[in-house]
Design a protein around this motif. Structure first.
Motif, PDB file in Angstrom:
ATOM      1  N   ALA A   1       0.830  -1.216   0.000  1.00 35.85           N
ATOM      2  CA  ALA A   1       0.000   0.000   0.000  1.00 35.85           C
ATOM      3  C   ALA A   1       0.857   1.254   0.000  1.00 35.85           C
ATOM      4  O   ALA A   1       0.563   2.229  -0.710  1.00 35.85           O
ATOM      5  N   ALA A   2       1.933   1.250   0.788  1.00 40.91           N
ATOM      6  CA  ALA A   2       2.814   2.419   0.852  1.00 40.91           C
ATOM      7  C   ALA A   2       3.495   2.668  -0.483  1.00 40.91           C
ATOM      8  O   ALA A   2       3.577   3.811  -0.952  1.00 40.91           O
ATOM      9  N   LEU A   3       3.968   1.601  -1.112  1.00 41.86           N
ATOM     10  CA  LEU A   3       4.679   1.749  -2.390  1.00 41.86           C
ATOM     11  C   LEU A   3       3.729   2.175  -3.504  1.00 41.86           C
ATOM     12  O   LEU A   3       4.094   2.983  -4.358  1.00 41.86           O
ATOM     13  N   ARG A   4       2.523   1.655  -3.492  1.00 37.52           N
ATOM     14  CA  ARG A   4       1.539   2.086  -4.504  1.00 37.52           C
ATOM     15  C   ARG A   4       1.185   3.557  -4.312  1.00 37.52           C
ATOM     16  O   ARG A   4       1.114   4.324  -5.281  1.00 37.52           O
ATOM     17  N   ARG A   5       0.957   3.941  -3.060  1.00 34.63           N
ATOM     18  CA  ARG A   5       0.628   5.336  -2.768  1.00 34.63           C
ATOM     19  C   ARG A   5       1.728   6.279  -3.234  1.00 34.63           C
ATOM     20  O   ARG A   5       1.465   7.299  -3.884  1.00 34.63           O
ATOM     21  N   GLU A   6       2.970   5.949  -2.915  1.00 32.73           N
ATOM     22  CA  GLU A   6       4.087   6.819  -3.277  1.00 32.73           C
ATOM     23  C   GLU A   6       4.309   6.827  -4.786  1.00 32.73           C
ATOM     24  O   GLU A   6       4.647   7.867  -5.366  1.00 32.73           O
ATOM     25  N   PHE A   7       4.117   5.698  -5.438  1.00 37.39           N
ATOM     26  CA  PHE A   7       4.275   5.675  -6.897  1.00 37.39           C
ATOM     27  C   PHE A   7       3.255   6.587  -7.560  1.00 37.39           C
ATOM     28  O   PHE A   7       3.595   7.374  -8.458  1.00 37.39           O
ATOM     29  N   LEU A   8       2.006   6.514  -7.129  1.00 41.14           N
ATOM     30  CA  LEU A   8       0.969   7.353  -7.718  1.00 41.14           C
ATOM     31  C   LEU A   8       1.226   8.834  -7.440  1.00 41.14           C
ATOM     32  O   LEU A   8       0.944   9.687  -8.288  1.00 41.14           O
ATOM     33  N   ALA A   9       1.793   9.129  -6.274  1.00 41.79           N
ATOM     34  CA  ALA A   9       2.184  10.515  -5.991  1.00 41.79           C
ATOM     35  C   ALA A   9       3.299  10.948  -6.940  1.00 41.79           C
ATOM     36  O   ALA A   9       3.332  12.087  -7.409  1.00 41.79           O
ATOM     37  N   GLY A  10       4.228  10.028  -7.227  1.00 43.79           N
ATOM     38  CA  GLY A  10       5.299  10.319  -8.165  1.00 43.79           C
ATOM     39  C   GLY A  10       4.781  10.568  -9.570  1.00 43.79           C
ATOM     40  O   GLY A  10       5.321  11.409 -10.308  1.00 43.79           O
ATOM     41  N   VAL A  11       3.740   9.853  -9.960  1.00 40.07           N
ATOM     42  CA  VAL A  11       3.112  10.086 -11.273  1.00 40.07           C
ATOM     43  C   VAL A  11       2.563  11.509 -11.339  1.00 40.07           C
ATOM     44  O   VAL A  11       2.732  12.209 -12.343  1.00 40.07           O
ATOM     45  N   GLU A  12       1.923  11.948 -10.281  1.00 38.83           N
ATOM     46  CA  GLU A  12       1.386  13.306 -10.256  1.00 38.83           C
ATOM     47  C   GLU A  12       2.499  14.356 -10.345  1.00 38.83           C
ATOM     48  O   GLU A  12       2.319  15.416 -10.949  1.00 38.83           O
ATOM     49  N   ARG A  13       3.667  14.048  -9.757  1.00 37.22           N
ATOM     50  CA  ARG A  13       4.799  14.981  -9.787  1.00 37.22           C
ATOM     51  C   ARG A  13       5.597  14.888 -11.076  1.00 37.22           C
ATOM     52  O   ARG A  13       6.486  15.691 -11.313  1.00 37.22           O
ATOM     53  N   HIS A  14       5.314  13.864 -11.897  1.00 37.63           N
ATOM     54  CA  HIS A  14       6.134  13.575 -13.080  1.00 37.63           C
ATOM     55  C   HIS A  14       7.588  13.362 -12.640  1.00 37.63           C
ATOM     56  O   HIS A  14       8.521  13.926 -13.206  1.00 37.63           O
ATOM     57  N   ASP A  15       7.758  12.513 -11.648  1.00 38.15           N
ATOM     58  CA  ASP A  15       9.035  12.329 -10.959  1.00 38.15           C
ATOM     59  C   ASP A  15      10.022  11.531 -11.815  1.00 38.15           C
ATOM     60  O   ASP A  15       9.691  10.450 -12.325  1.00 38.15           O
ATOM     61  N   ALA A  16      11.247  12.043 -11.942  1.00 35.37           N
ATOM     62  CA  ALA A  16      12.289  11.349 -12.697  1.00 35.37           C
ATOM     63  C   ALA A  16      12.641  10.012 -12.073  1.00 35.37           C
ATOM     64  O   ALA A  16      13.054   9.073 -12.779  1.00 35.37           O
ATOM     65  N   VAL A  17      12.494   9.878 -10.761  1.00 37.62           N
ATOM     66  CA  VAL A  17      12.870   8.640 -10.078  1.00 37.62           C
ATOM     67  C   VAL A  17      11.992   7.469 -10.516  1.00 37.62           C
ATOM     68  O   VAL A  17      12.431   6.322 -10.483  1.00 37.62           O
ATOM     69  N   ILE A  18      10.766   7.721 -10.966  1.00 36.47           N
ATOM     70  CA  ILE A  18       9.927   6.620 -11.439  1.00 36.47           C
ATOM     71  C   ILE A  18       9.946   6.499 -12.955  1.00 36.47           C
ATOM     72  O   ILE A  18       9.260   5.633 -13.515  1.00 36.47           O
ATOM     73  N   GLY A  19      10.726   7.365 -13.637  1.00 36.41           N
ATOM     74  CA  GLY A  19      10.914   7.185 -15.070  1.00 36.41           C
ATOM     75  C   GLY A  19      10.598   8.361 -15.959  1.00 36.41           C
ATOM     76  O   GLY A  19      10.872   8.317 -17.163  1.00 36.41           O
TER      77      GLY A  19
END
Length: 208
Positions: free
Chosen positions: A86-104
Motif C-alpha cells: 500500500a505504501a509503495l503504490r501510494r508513493e508511486f501514484l504521488a510520483g506520477v502526479e509529480r512527473h518524478d524522474a525517479v519513477i521514469g
C-alpha cells in the motif's frame, strides 16, 4: 554564512557539470562523449568533473543516490496500518502526479539516450538491483525474518519487478513522444493494474 555560500557554489558547479554532460550525451550519444569534452563544456577542470562524478554513468543518471534507496525509504516511513504494498503504490501514484524522474519521467531525448546506450542500460539495471536489495533489507528487519527465510527477498523481488515494469512503461511512452500529462494518465491506470496483481499475496504483508 561562508559555509552556506561554499555549499551553494558546490551545488551550482555540480549542476552545471550535469547539465553540460546531459546536453552532450543527448546530442551525440553517451559513449561518444569524453570527460574532457564535458569539462570543457562546463568550463571546469577534468579533475573537477571526476571529483563530483566518479563514474561517467552517474553524469547521465544523476538521480542514482535518490533512486537506489527510494523503495526502502518509502516502506520504512509507511504509516500505521499501512502495508508495504500500500505504501509503495501510494508513493508511486504521488510520483506520477509529480512527473518524478525517479519513477521514469524524462524528456524524449533523454529516454532515447538511455535506450541507445548499452552502458547506461546496464547501469540502470544495476540501480534497479540495488533498489530491490535495499527494500529486501528493510522488509527483513521490519518483519523480523528468521535467518534463511526468503519471504522478504521474494516480496522485494515482486515489488521491485512491479516498479521496473512501470519504469520501463514510462520510458517507452516517453520515447514515443507522448507528453507527461498523457503518460501520467496512462500510467495511473497501469499502476492500479500492476499493483493489483500483487494484492492476493502481499496485501497484508509487512503491515505496520
Amino acid at each position: 554564512m561562508a559555509t552556506g555560500l561554499r555549499e551553494l557554489k558546490k551545488q551550482q558547479t555540480r549542476q552545471a557539470i550535469s547539465n553540460a554532460a546531459t546536453r552532450l550525451f543527448i546530442e551525440r550519444g553517451f559513449e561518444a562523449v569524453t570527460i574532457t569534452e564535458i569539462a570543457a563544456a562546463a568550463q571546469v577542470a577534468k579533475m573537477t568533473v571526476t571529483n563530483y562524478f566518479p563514474r561517467k554513468e552517474d553524469l547521465a543518471l544523476d538521480y542514482h543516490q535518490t533512486f537506489a534507496p527510494s523503495l526502502a525509504r518509502t516502506v520504512a516511513d509507511r504509516s500505521a496500518g499501512e502495508s508495504a504494498l500500500a505504501a509503495l503504490r501510494r508513493e508511486f501514484l504521488a510520483g506520477v502526479e509529480r512527473h518524478d524522474a525517479v519513477i521514469g519521467f524524462s524528456s524524449q531525448g533523454f529516454a532515447r539516450m538511455i535506450s541507445d546506450s548499452p552502458t547506461l542500460t546496464a547501469r540502470l539495471r544495476d540501480l534497479h538491483d540495488q533498489r530491490e536489495d535495499a527494500l529486501a533489507q528493510v522488509l527483513a528487519t521490519d518483519t523480523a525474518s528468521a535467518p534463511g527465510d526468503l519471504t522478504a527477498r521474494a516480496a522485494a523481488a515482486l515489488l521491485g519487478a512491479a516498479h521496473r515494469t512501470l519504469f520501463e512503461h514510462i520510458m517507452d511512452l516517453t520515447r514515443q513522444g507522448q507528453s507527461n500529462r498523457q503518460i501520467a494518465s496512462t500510467v495511473t491506470r497501469s499502476a492500479h493494474q500492476v499493483f493489483g496483481l500483487l494484492e492476493t499475496s502481499l496485501a497484508d504483508y509487512a503491515m505496520r
